[in-house]
Design an enzyme around this catalytic site. Structure first.
Site, PDB file in Angstrom:
ATOM      1  N   ASN A 106       0.820  -1.199   0.000  1.00 27.06           N
ATOM      2  CA  ASN A 106       0.000   0.000   0.000  1.00 27.06           C
ATOM      3  C   ASN A 106       0.859   1.256   0.000  1.00 27.06           C
ATOM      4  O   ASN A 106       0.936   1.959  -0.996  1.00 27.06           O
ATOM      5  CB  ASN A 106      -0.959  -0.032   1.189  1.00 27.06           C
ATOM      6  CG  ASN A 106      -2.054   1.015   1.060  1.00 27.06           C
ATOM      7  OD1 ASN A 106      -1.974   1.931   0.258  1.00 27.06           O
ATOM      8  ND2 ASN A 106      -3.088   0.875   1.855  1.00 27.06           N
ATOM      9  N   ASP A 107       1.532   1.490   1.104  1.00 24.00           N
ATOM     10  CA  ASP A 107       2.299   2.736   1.216  1.00 24.00           C
ATOM     11  C   ASP A 107       3.390   2.845   0.151  1.00 24.00           C
ATOM     12  O   ASP A 107       3.701   3.934  -0.302  1.00 24.00           O
ATOM     13  CB  ASP A 107       2.938   2.835   2.609  1.00 24.00           C
ATOM     14  CG  ASP A 107       1.883   2.807   3.708  1.00 24.00           C
ATOM     15  OD1 ASP A 107       0.802   3.383   3.488  1.00 24.00           O
ATOM     16  OD2 ASP A 107       2.133   2.190   4.753  1.00 24.00           O
ATOM     17  N   THR A 108       3.952   1.691  -0.247  1.00 26.07           N
ATOM     18  CA  THR A 108       5.078   1.733  -1.182  1.00 26.07           C
ATOM     19  C   THR A 108       4.642   2.054  -2.602  1.00 26.07           C
ATOM     20  O   THR A 108       5.480   2.216  -3.476  1.00 26.07           O
ATOM     21  CB  THR A 108       5.833   0.388  -1.200  1.00 26.07           C
ATOM     22  OG1 THR A 108       4.886  -0.654  -1.449  1.00 26.07           O
ATOM     23  CG2 THR A 108       6.538   0.151   0.114  1.00 26.07           C
TER      24      THR A 108
END
Lengths: 465, 107
Positions: A391-393
């Site tokens: 997600n964040d990456t």
């Protein structure tokens, strides 16, 4: 050659193996030999120590030492061998913590032992530093373990005046050290021990789960320094060399790790990263923007028409243990002439290199693992970017939104691909707690559910088509 | 104070430079194994723990020393085994898959 000289030579040999081991660990080719070499050096050092004279006599309590070692081995080997790969970071945390605890105990015991002989002030100072740093590492690692093991919330825990309180506890510890230096009081030493434990806990509480690996690396360096401090007290060059090696390289490694996340170390440690972003997440959802969701079968059709597919794995893949099914899907697509590779973000998962380890376990060919920069140039020509539990990456906010806490972190630009597919458990934001705009992108399709289940269904659907 | 402290300080400072120098170029995929490996190395506190238990002459010192040896052994053994397990997974991918892949390219 005297017995002591021989033992010191063996210690010198061990110290040399540690230096070579660290060097080996820095290159993929020699990493494993490096680790073995250090283990061998350690065995030599421990073996030699059995023959050492202390205070003019050979070691007392040899059986007690062997018993304690036996207990340690009985606990450590099965734990280290059979804990799941996903739990590796917490395992490193706990093994680091006990090392810090041991360093602290060594310093305390040495203090009790030498107090009657009125040691020089600098000796007492070394003891106190060993106690302080070792205990901070111990209690800090325990909290880091609890966060990663999800025994407590992974979110940063903040309260008003946190920095001030932490600073105050730090100052009190420093004052206490000065007082003990003057009075050599043993009761005050116990208070210092307790206070250090508190300091470790409050230092770690505001650090979010996503940043914990960086923290563990720092605590690892702390333990190294505590060991070096014990080395000063015990007069052991071996402990000083090994401890300082770990301390110095650990601090550098910690900085390299935070750099890989595009942030500074102080930002990682003191910004309570990811604590106040849920509010903005909620407002985005109130906009009434909808996401598009699909079934595994829909995605199988999409994949069937693609000529180039990029997998972007994240922690969700590790949790669901879907790496074998993912490889199966990749092989299936390849057998139909579709080009497949895996885009690996350096900090995907919960420790750097986590995805490499995970995919290697599933025997994914090394050539198919592509690092971030290369992946980003390849993604422009990809038909499908399949984000599996990351997600964040892949969050474009890191590029576009200067207000975002992750602004400046290098990401894998999944949005460059023709189609983006997210396999997600829920709409919950990722580990850093930040809403992901990419989920609302018209190119994006979401498939909810456990990554392994979804992948298994996709494999079946691709086979059937 | 004098010479002994100075000698230890010399060792400390030189080692600090060595420590930062030798890992300066480590690739990011090896960050975690490196952390884990150096974690095992500071388990050398086991040597210190053995010495304090070996010179213990009160019950308090014995108990603390005994605990220290247990904790340090956990650190050493656990540290090396975990690191080996991580690195074990790096190995097959650099060796095994390369063979057939190269052949495919050749065809």
């Amino acid at each position: 050659m005297s017995r002591e000289t021989l033992i010191d030579l063996l210690y010198l040999f061990s110290a040399t193996t540690f230096v070579l081991a660290l060097k080996g660990l820095g290159s993929p080719k020699h990493a494993r030999q490096g680790n073995m070499l250090a283990a061998f050096g350690m065995a030599v050092a421990v073996g030699a120590t059995f023959f050492k004279y202390v205070d003019g006599h050979s070691l007392h309590h040899v059986w007690l030492i062997l018993l304690a070692m036996f207990i340690g081995v009985i606990v450590a080997v099965p734990t280290a061998r059979y804990v799941k790969m996903t739990a590796m970071p917490q395992l490193v945390a706990i093994f680091n913590g006990v090392g810090g605890g041991a360093a602290s105990l060594v310093s305390i015991t040495e203090f009790v032992h030498i107090k009657s002989s009125h040691p020089a002030t600098y000796v007492t100072l070394e003891v106190l530093l060993g106690v302080l740093i070792g205990t901070v590492s111990f209690s800090g690692s325990a909290i880091a373990f609890a966060k990663l093991q999800e025994l407590m919330t992974g979110r940063p825990i903040t309260y008003p005046g946190q920095q001030a309180i932490n600073g105050f506890v730090g100052l009190v510890s420093a004052a206490l050290i000065v007082t003990i230096l003057i009075t050599s009081s043993t009761p005050l030493l116990w208070i210092l021990l307790a206070l250090s434990a508190v300091l470790g806990v409050i230092f770690v509480l505001p650090i979010g789960g996503a940043d914990v690996p960086v923290l563990i690396s720092l605590l690892n360096a702390f333990t190294g320094l505590a060991v070096a401090a014990s080395g000063f007290t015990l007069g052991s060059n071996l402990l000083i060399v090994a401890g300082t090696l770990v301390g110095a390289s650990g601090i550098l490694l910690t900085r390299l790790m935070s750099k890989a996340m595009g942030r500074s170390l102080s930002n990682v440690l003191f910004s309570a990263f990811g604590s106040n972003v849920t509010a903005s997440g909620a407002t985005t959802r109130e906009d009434g923007r909808s996401v598009r969701s699909g079934t595994p079968e829909d995605i199988a059709i999409l994949l069937g028409f693609a000529s180039r597919v990029v997998f972007i794995p994240g922690y969700g893949l590790a949790v669901s243990q879907g790496q074998h099914v993912l490889r199966e899907l990749a092989e299936l697509l390849e057998s139909r002439g579709i080009e497949v590779f895996y885009a690996i973000h350096p900090v995907a998962g919960r420790m750097p290199g986590h995805m490499n380890v995970l995919l290697a376990e599933a025997n994914v060919p090394y050539e198919q693992l592509v690092e971030m920069d290369e992946a980003n140039s390849e993604l422009q020509t990809a038909d499908v970017a399949l984000v599996v539990g990351a997600n964040d990456t892949v969050n474009p906010a890191a590029n576009d939104d200067p207000g975002s806490p992750i602004y400046g972190m290098p990401i894998i630009k999944a949005d460059l691909a023709e189609n983006v597919v997210f396999l997600k458990r829920s709409m919950r934001p990722g580990f850093a707690g930040i809403e992901n705009e990419l989920l609302y992108n018209p190119k994006t399709t979401l498939v909810f559910g456990d990554a392994k289940d979804t992948l298994t269904k996709m494999v079946a659907a691709v086979k059937a088509s | 104070m004098g010479n002994v402290l100075l000698q230890y300080a010399t060792v400390l400072i030189l080692t600090a430079f060595v420590g930062t120098e030798i890992i300066a170029k480590v690739p990011s995929i090896l960050h975690t194994p490196l952390m884990s490996g150096s974690n095992a190395i500071h388990g050398v506190i086991l040597v210190g723990s053995m010495l304090i238990l070996g010179e213990a002459n009160t019950n308090l010192q014995e108990v603390l020393g005994f605990l220290a040896v247990i904790l340090a052994t956990l650190n050493v053994v656990g540290g090396f085994v975990v690191t080996d397990r991580m690195l074990e997974m790096f190995k097959p991918k650099t060796q095994k898959p390369k063979g057939p892949k190269n052949e495919e390219v050749a065809q």
